[in-house]
Design a protein around this motif. Sequence first.
Motif, mmCIF file in Angstrom:
data_model
loop_
_atom_site.group_PDB
_atom_site.id
_atom_site.type_symbol
_atom_site.label_atom_id
_atom_site.label_comp_id
_atom_site.label_asym_id
_atom_site.label_seq_id
_atom_site.Cartn_x
_atom_site.Cartn_y
_atom_site.Cartn_z
ATOM 1 N N SER A 1 0.203 -4.391 7.889
ATOM 2 C CA SER A 1 1.566 -4.449 8.441
ATOM 3 C C SER A 1 1.746 -5.654 9.362
ATOM 4 O O SER A 1 2.870 -6.076 9.637
ATOM 5 N N LEU A 2 0.631 -6.236 9.819
ATOM 6 C CA LEU A 2 0.679 -7.454 10.641
ATOM 7 C C LEU A 2 0.629 -8.712 9.763
ATOM 8 O O LEU A 2 0.568 -9.829 10.270
ATOM 9 N N GLY A 3 0.607 -8.499 8.448
ATOM 10 C CA GLY A 3 0.595 -9.628 7.525
ATOM 11 C C GLY A 3 -0.791 -10.098 7.122
ATOM 12 O O GLY A 3 -0.931 -11.149 6.501
ATOM 13 N N LEU A 4 -1.822 -9.312 7.461
ATOM 14 C CA LEU A 4 -3.192 -9.708 7.136
ATOM 15 C C LEU A 4 -3.606 -9.150 5.772
ATOM 16 O O LEU A 4 -3.225 -8.036 5.401
ATOM 17 N N LYS B 1 4.226 2.956 3.675
ATOM 18 C CA LYS B 1 4.573 2.010 4.756
ATOM 19 C C LYS B 1 5.049 0.663 4.200
ATOM 20 O O LYS B 1 5.350 -0.249 4.970
ATOM 21 N N GLY B 2 5.040 0.528 2.872
ATOM 22 C CA GLY B 2 5.552 -0.691 2.258
ATOM 23 C C GLY B 2 4.654 -1.903 2.417
ATOM 24 O O GLY B 2 5.142 -3.033 2.511
ATOM 25 N N VAL B 3 3.333 -1.676 2.437
ATOM 26 C CA VAL B 3 2.388 -2.795 2.530
ATOM 27 C C VAL B 3 1.363 -2.681 1.407
ATOM 28 O O VAL B 3 1.233 -1.633 0.781
ATOM 29 N N LYS B 4 0.646 -3.773 1.176
ATOM 30 C CA LYS B 4 -0.395 -3.782 0.146
ATOM 31 C C LYS B 4 -1.763 -3.939 0.796
ATOM 32 O O LYS B 4 -1.939 -4.778 1.686
ATOM 33 N N ILE B 5 -2.714 -3.119 0.371
ATOM 34 C CA ILE B 5 -4.106 -3.260 0.805
ATOM 35 C C ILE B 5 -4.994 -3.242 -0.434
ATOM 36 O O ILE B 5 -4.610 -2.693 -1.466
ATOM 37 N N GLN B 6 -6.161 -3.839 -0.318
ATOM 38 C CA GLN B 6 -7.165 -3.726 -1.373
ATOM 39 C C GLN B 6 -8.159 -2.669 -0.923
ATOM 40 O O GLN B 6 -8.460 -2.557 0.271
#
Length: 195
Positions: free
Chosen positions: A48-51, A73-78
Amino acid sequence: MWNERYASEEYMYGTEPNAFLAEHAAMLKGPVLSLAEGEGRNAVFLASLGLEVLGVDSSDVGLDKAQALAGKKGVKIQTEVADLAEFEPQENHYAAVVSIFAHLPGSIRRRLYPLVEKSLKPGGIFLLEAYTEEQLPRKTGGPKDLDMLMSKAKIEQDFANYEPVLLRVLEREVQEGQLHTGLASVIQFIGRKKA
């Protein structure tokens, strides 16, 4: 064991990030490797911080919940399902590695931490919070195995090649879901890989 623990719809350690990680997140750059990520609360926060974040855990159930939380939360993680006793992170790839309550036996730490050091770029940050050996008799979280609990001496030995930015032992209220709740003895460490 972890698949059983994460089988509930509830997030066992909550969905909010670890407080120590949140407090120092501005120091971190991506890509970030998160060890024993579990149900995703810390990886999702960092994303969510853009990392760019890779969360590694032995539990596919936990990581499925991590991906669900990221979607919500509308973010992407691997994510990667891996046993930390065998995991080999990519060399010279990460700008930061985080280890939040990732309690490992000494034999696994001695194998994994040198590989983690190699995976960090020069100047990269290792950030850790763990329960201390003084936590053993408490019922507020953490393993019931002295070898898996941390101390200043263990940190100084395991991370001897890092420039210490912060190393402290303290008692603090931990409120992370139903399994980390109450006054706890923790150790907090931030180290920078020497250039």
